[in-house]
Write a protein that holds these residues in place. Structure first.
Motif, PDB file in Angstrom:
ATOM      1  N   LEU A 200      -7.136  -9.345  12.452  1.00 55.15           N
ATOM      2  CA  LEU A 200      -5.902  -8.692  12.107  1.00 55.15           C
ATOM      3  C   LEU A 200      -4.804  -9.434  11.134  1.00 55.15           C
ATOM      4  O   LEU A 200      -4.166  -9.126  10.498  1.00 55.15           O
ATOM      5  CB  LEU A 200      -5.305  -8.275  13.563  1.00 55.15           C
ATOM      6  CG  LEU A 200      -3.939  -7.270  13.684  1.00 55.15           C
ATOM      7  CD1 LEU A 200      -4.188  -6.017  12.926  1.00 55.15           C
ATOM      8  CD2 LEU A 200      -3.696  -7.372  15.100  1.00 55.15           C
ATOM      9  N   GLY A 201      -4.666 -10.888  11.817  1.00 54.24           N
ATOM     10  CA  GLY A 201      -3.979 -11.795  10.975  1.00 54.24           C
ATOM     11  C   GLY A 201      -3.979 -11.714   9.564  1.00 54.24           C
ATOM     12  O   GLY A 201      -3.175 -11.768   8.616  1.00 54.24           O
ATOM     13  N   THR A 202      -5.456 -12.039   9.087  1.00 56.43           N
ATOM     14  CA  THR A 202      -5.711 -12.106   7.635  1.00 56.43           C
ATOM     15  C   THR A 202      -5.406 -10.797   6.886  1.00 56.43           C
ATOM     16  O   THR A 202      -4.937 -10.793   5.754  1.00 56.43           O
ATOM     17  CB  THR A 202      -7.163 -12.562   7.542  1.00 56.43           C
ATOM     18  OG1 THR A 202      -7.862 -11.950   8.224  1.00 56.43           O
ATOM     19  CG2 THR A 202      -7.243 -14.108   7.992  1.00 56.43           C
ATOM     20  N   ALA A 203      -5.920  -9.611   7.660  1.00 59.68           N
ATOM     21  CA  ALA A 203      -5.799  -8.403   6.903  1.00 59.68           C
ATOM     22  C   ALA A 203      -3.915  -8.076   6.607  1.00 59.68           C
ATOM     23  O   ALA A 203      -3.790  -7.471   5.680  1.00 59.68           O
ATOM     24  CB  ALA A 203      -6.131  -7.277   7.950  1.00 59.68           C
ATOM     25  N   PHE A 204      -3.317  -8.256   7.649  1.00 60.12           N
ATOM     26  CA  PHE A 204      -1.911  -8.420   7.773  1.00 60.12           C
ATOM     27  C   PHE A 204      -1.394  -9.308   6.420  1.00 60.12           C
ATOM     28  O   PHE A 204      -0.611  -8.640   5.515  1.00 60.12           O
ATOM     29  CB  PHE A 204      -1.253  -8.508   8.840  1.00 60.12           C
ATOM     30  CG  PHE A 204       0.348  -8.719   8.503  1.00 60.12           C
ATOM     31  CD1 PHE A 204       1.339  -7.489   8.375  1.00 60.12           C
ATOM     32  CD2 PHE A 204       0.912  -9.714   8.059  1.00 60.12           C
ATOM     33  CE1 PHE A 204       2.430  -7.434   8.324  1.00 60.12           C
ATOM     34  CE2 PHE A 204       2.394  -9.781   8.141  1.00 60.12           C
ATOM     35  CZ  PHE A 204       3.031  -8.925   7.744  1.00 60.12           C
ATOM     36  N   HIS A 205      -1.720 -10.479   6.543  1.00 55.66           N
ATOM     37  CA  HIS A 205      -1.304 -11.442   5.244  1.00 55.66           C
ATOM     38  C   HIS A 205      -1.712 -11.123   3.884  1.00 55.66           C
ATOM     39  O   HIS A 205      -1.001 -10.882   3.021  1.00 55.66           O
ATOM     40  CB  HIS A 205      -1.842 -12.721   5.666  1.00 55.66           C
ATOM     41  CG  HIS A 205      -1.471 -13.922   4.551  1.00 55.66           C
ATOM     42  ND1 HIS A 205      -0.248 -14.178   4.287  1.00 55.66           N
ATOM     43  CD2 HIS A 205      -2.411 -14.492   3.678  1.00 55.66           C
ATOM     44  CE1 HIS A 205      -0.274 -15.392   3.309  1.00 55.66           C
ATOM     45  NE2 HIS A 205      -1.769 -15.329   2.979  1.00 55.66           N
TER      46      HIS A 205
ATOM     47  N   TYR B 194      -2.572  -8.030   3.016  1.00 58.49           N
ATOM     48  CA  TYR B 194      -1.928  -6.478   2.652  1.00 58.49           C
ATOM     49  C   TYR B 194      -0.607  -6.751   2.416  1.00 58.49           C
ATOM     50  O   TYR B 194       0.118  -6.107   1.161  1.00 58.49           O
ATOM     51  CB  TYR B 194      -2.234  -5.492   3.451  1.00 58.49           C
ATOM     52  CG  TYR B 194      -1.964  -4.273   2.911  1.00 58.49           C
ATOM     53  CD1 TYR B 194      -2.928  -3.676   1.922  1.00 58.49           C
ATOM     54  CD2 TYR B 194      -0.704  -3.262   3.632  1.00 58.49           C
ATOM     55  CE1 TYR B 194      -2.552  -2.524   1.371  1.00 58.49           C
ATOM     56  CE2 TYR B 194      -0.584  -2.161   2.979  1.00 58.49           C
ATOM     57  CZ  TYR B 194      -1.488  -1.484   2.084  1.00 58.49           C
ATOM     58  OH  TYR B 194      -1.170  -0.553   1.362  1.00 58.49           O
ATOM     59  N   ALA B 195       0.121  -7.309   3.078  1.00 63.03           N
ATOM     60  CA  ALA B 195       1.770  -7.611   2.857  1.00 63.03           C
ATOM     61  C   ALA B 195       1.843  -8.545   1.705  1.00 63.03           C
ATOM     62  O   ALA B 195       2.642  -8.204   0.848  1.00 63.03           O
ATOM     63  CB  ALA B 195       2.402  -8.582   4.167  1.00 63.03           C
ATOM     64  N   THR B 196       1.072  -9.515   1.334  1.00 62.91           N
ATOM     65  CA  THR B 196       1.040 -10.204  -0.025  1.00 62.91           C
ATOM     66  C   THR B 196       0.789  -9.056  -1.306  1.00 62.91           C
ATOM     67  O   THR B 196       1.587  -9.016  -2.146  1.00 62.91           O
ATOM     68  CB  THR B 196       0.100 -11.399   0.151  1.00 62.91           C
ATOM     69  OG1 THR B 196       0.607 -12.195   1.102  1.00 62.91           O
ATOM     70  CG2 THR B 196       0.397 -12.201  -1.464  1.00 62.91           C
TER      71      THR B 196
ATOM     72  N   THR C 212      -7.789 -15.799   2.564  1.00 67.47           N
ATOM     73  CA  THR C 212      -8.334 -14.804   3.293  1.00 67.47           C
ATOM     74  C   THR C 212      -9.770 -14.948   3.473  1.00 67.47           C
ATOM     75  O   THR C 212     -10.595 -14.778   4.376  1.00 67.47           O
ATOM     76  CB  THR C 212      -8.053 -13.536   2.887  1.00 67.47           C
ATOM     77  OG1 THR C 212      -6.614 -13.078   2.967  1.00 67.47           O
ATOM     78  CG2 THR C 212      -8.559 -12.202   3.540  1.00 67.47           C
TER      79      THR C 212
ATOM     80  N   PHE D 231      -8.837  -1.664   2.110  1.00 69.08           N
ATOM     81  CA  PHE D 231      -7.878  -1.249   3.047  1.00 69.08           C
ATOM     82  C   PHE D 231      -8.460  -0.193   4.057  1.00 69.08           C
ATOM     83  O   PHE D 231      -8.348  -0.247   5.211  1.00 69.08           O
ATOM     84  CB  PHE D 231      -6.598  -0.809   2.467  1.00 69.08           C
ATOM     85  CG  PHE D 231      -5.587  -0.287   3.335  1.00 69.08           C
ATOM     86  CD1 PHE D 231      -4.524  -1.245   4.026  1.00 69.08           C
ATOM     87  CD2 PHE D 231      -5.514   1.019   3.577  1.00 69.08           C
ATOM     88  CE1 PHE D 231      -3.623  -0.865   4.885  1.00 69.08           C
ATOM     89  CE2 PHE D 231      -4.525   1.477   4.620  1.00 69.08           C
ATOM     90  CZ  PHE D 231      -3.678   0.628   5.194  1.00 69.08           C
TER      91      PHE D 231
ATOM     92  N   TRP E   8      -9.813  -0.102   8.592  1.00 68.84           N
ATOM     93  CA  TRP E   8      -9.620   0.697   9.552  1.00 68.84           C
ATOM     94  C   TRP E   8     -10.887   1.094  10.696  1.00 68.84           C
ATOM     95  O   TRP E   8     -10.574   0.724  11.837  1.00 68.84           O
ATOM     96  CB  TRP E   8      -8.959   2.137   9.206  1.00 68.84           C
ATOM     97  CG  TRP E   8      -7.510   1.839   8.815  1.00 68.84           C
ATOM     98  CD1 TRP E   8      -6.928   1.604   7.519  1.00 68.84           C
ATOM     99  CD2 TRP E   8      -6.437   1.367   9.626  1.00 68.84           C
ATOM    100  NE1 TRP E   8      -5.709   1.255   7.585  1.00 68.84           N
ATOM    101  CE2 TRP E   8      -5.403   1.262   8.924  1.00 68.84           C
ATOM    102  CE3 TRP E   8      -6.077   1.325  11.033  1.00 68.84           C
ATOM    103  CZ2 TRP E   8      -3.939   0.861   9.357  1.00 68.84           C
ATOM    104  CZ3 TRP E   8      -5.025   0.945  11.598  1.00 68.84           C
ATOM    105  CH2 TRP E   8      -3.937   0.721  10.623  1.00 68.84           C
TER     106      TRP E   8
END
Length: 158
Positions: A24-29, A31-33, A49, A134, A138
């Motif tokens: 979850l953390g790496t996916a957020f990082h 995608y946010a980047t 990542t 992405f 999911w």
């Protein structure tokens, strides 16, 4: 429960939290980047990542089924109980998505590194890879979330 079982359960729990949390953390990082569009930041996030996936997700992704099978053996459960079979299927779905995602991350990292070195914008191929990355995240996320619920609830759901 025996002491060996409790130690294996602790390892299983910890690796599960590491797998889910790091994913979850790496996916957020990543995608946010990506959404910010800074090529240098995207290249750095992609490198981090990929590294995090190998250090934490691959390691815990191996420990999870290994420790789970040991716990099943030590507890005397039937390996084919319905809730366990459901976890196997969901875990295979998550792992299949993750394997594809890792290859996409390597590609996105390479594309971002080239764009950065040439002072170019990210190419269309990067954006195609990001859309697939992405989309694959999911089913992996939902599958692991359900596995987590099954691990906690066990047969009470069935």
């Amino acid at each position: 429960m025996s002491e060996p079982y409790l130690w294996i359960k602790w390892i299983h729990f910890l690796s599960g939290m590491l797998l889910f949390g790091t994913g979850l953390g790496t996916a957020f990082h990543m995608y946010a980047t990506h959404l910010r569009g800074n090529v240098a930041a995207v290249a750095a996030a992609a490198r981090n990542t990929v590294l995090a996936d190998w250090l934490f997700i691959a390691t815990s992704g191996f420990i999870q089924p290994a420790s789970g099978l040991v716990m099943i053996h030590l507890s005397g459960l039937d390996y084919l109980e319905s809730w366990l079979v459901a976890t196997y299927v969901l875990y295979v779905i998550a792992a299949g998505c993750w394997i594809r995602v890792v290859f996409l991350q390597y590609r996105m990292r390479a594309l971002a590194d080239v764009a950065l070195a040439c002072a170019d914008p990210l190419p269309p191929e990067y954006y195609s890879a990001m859309r697939l990355w992405f989309a694959l995240g999911w089913p992996a996320f939902v599958a692991l979330l359900i596995v987590l619920v099954l691990m906690v609830m066990k047969p009470a759901l069935w």
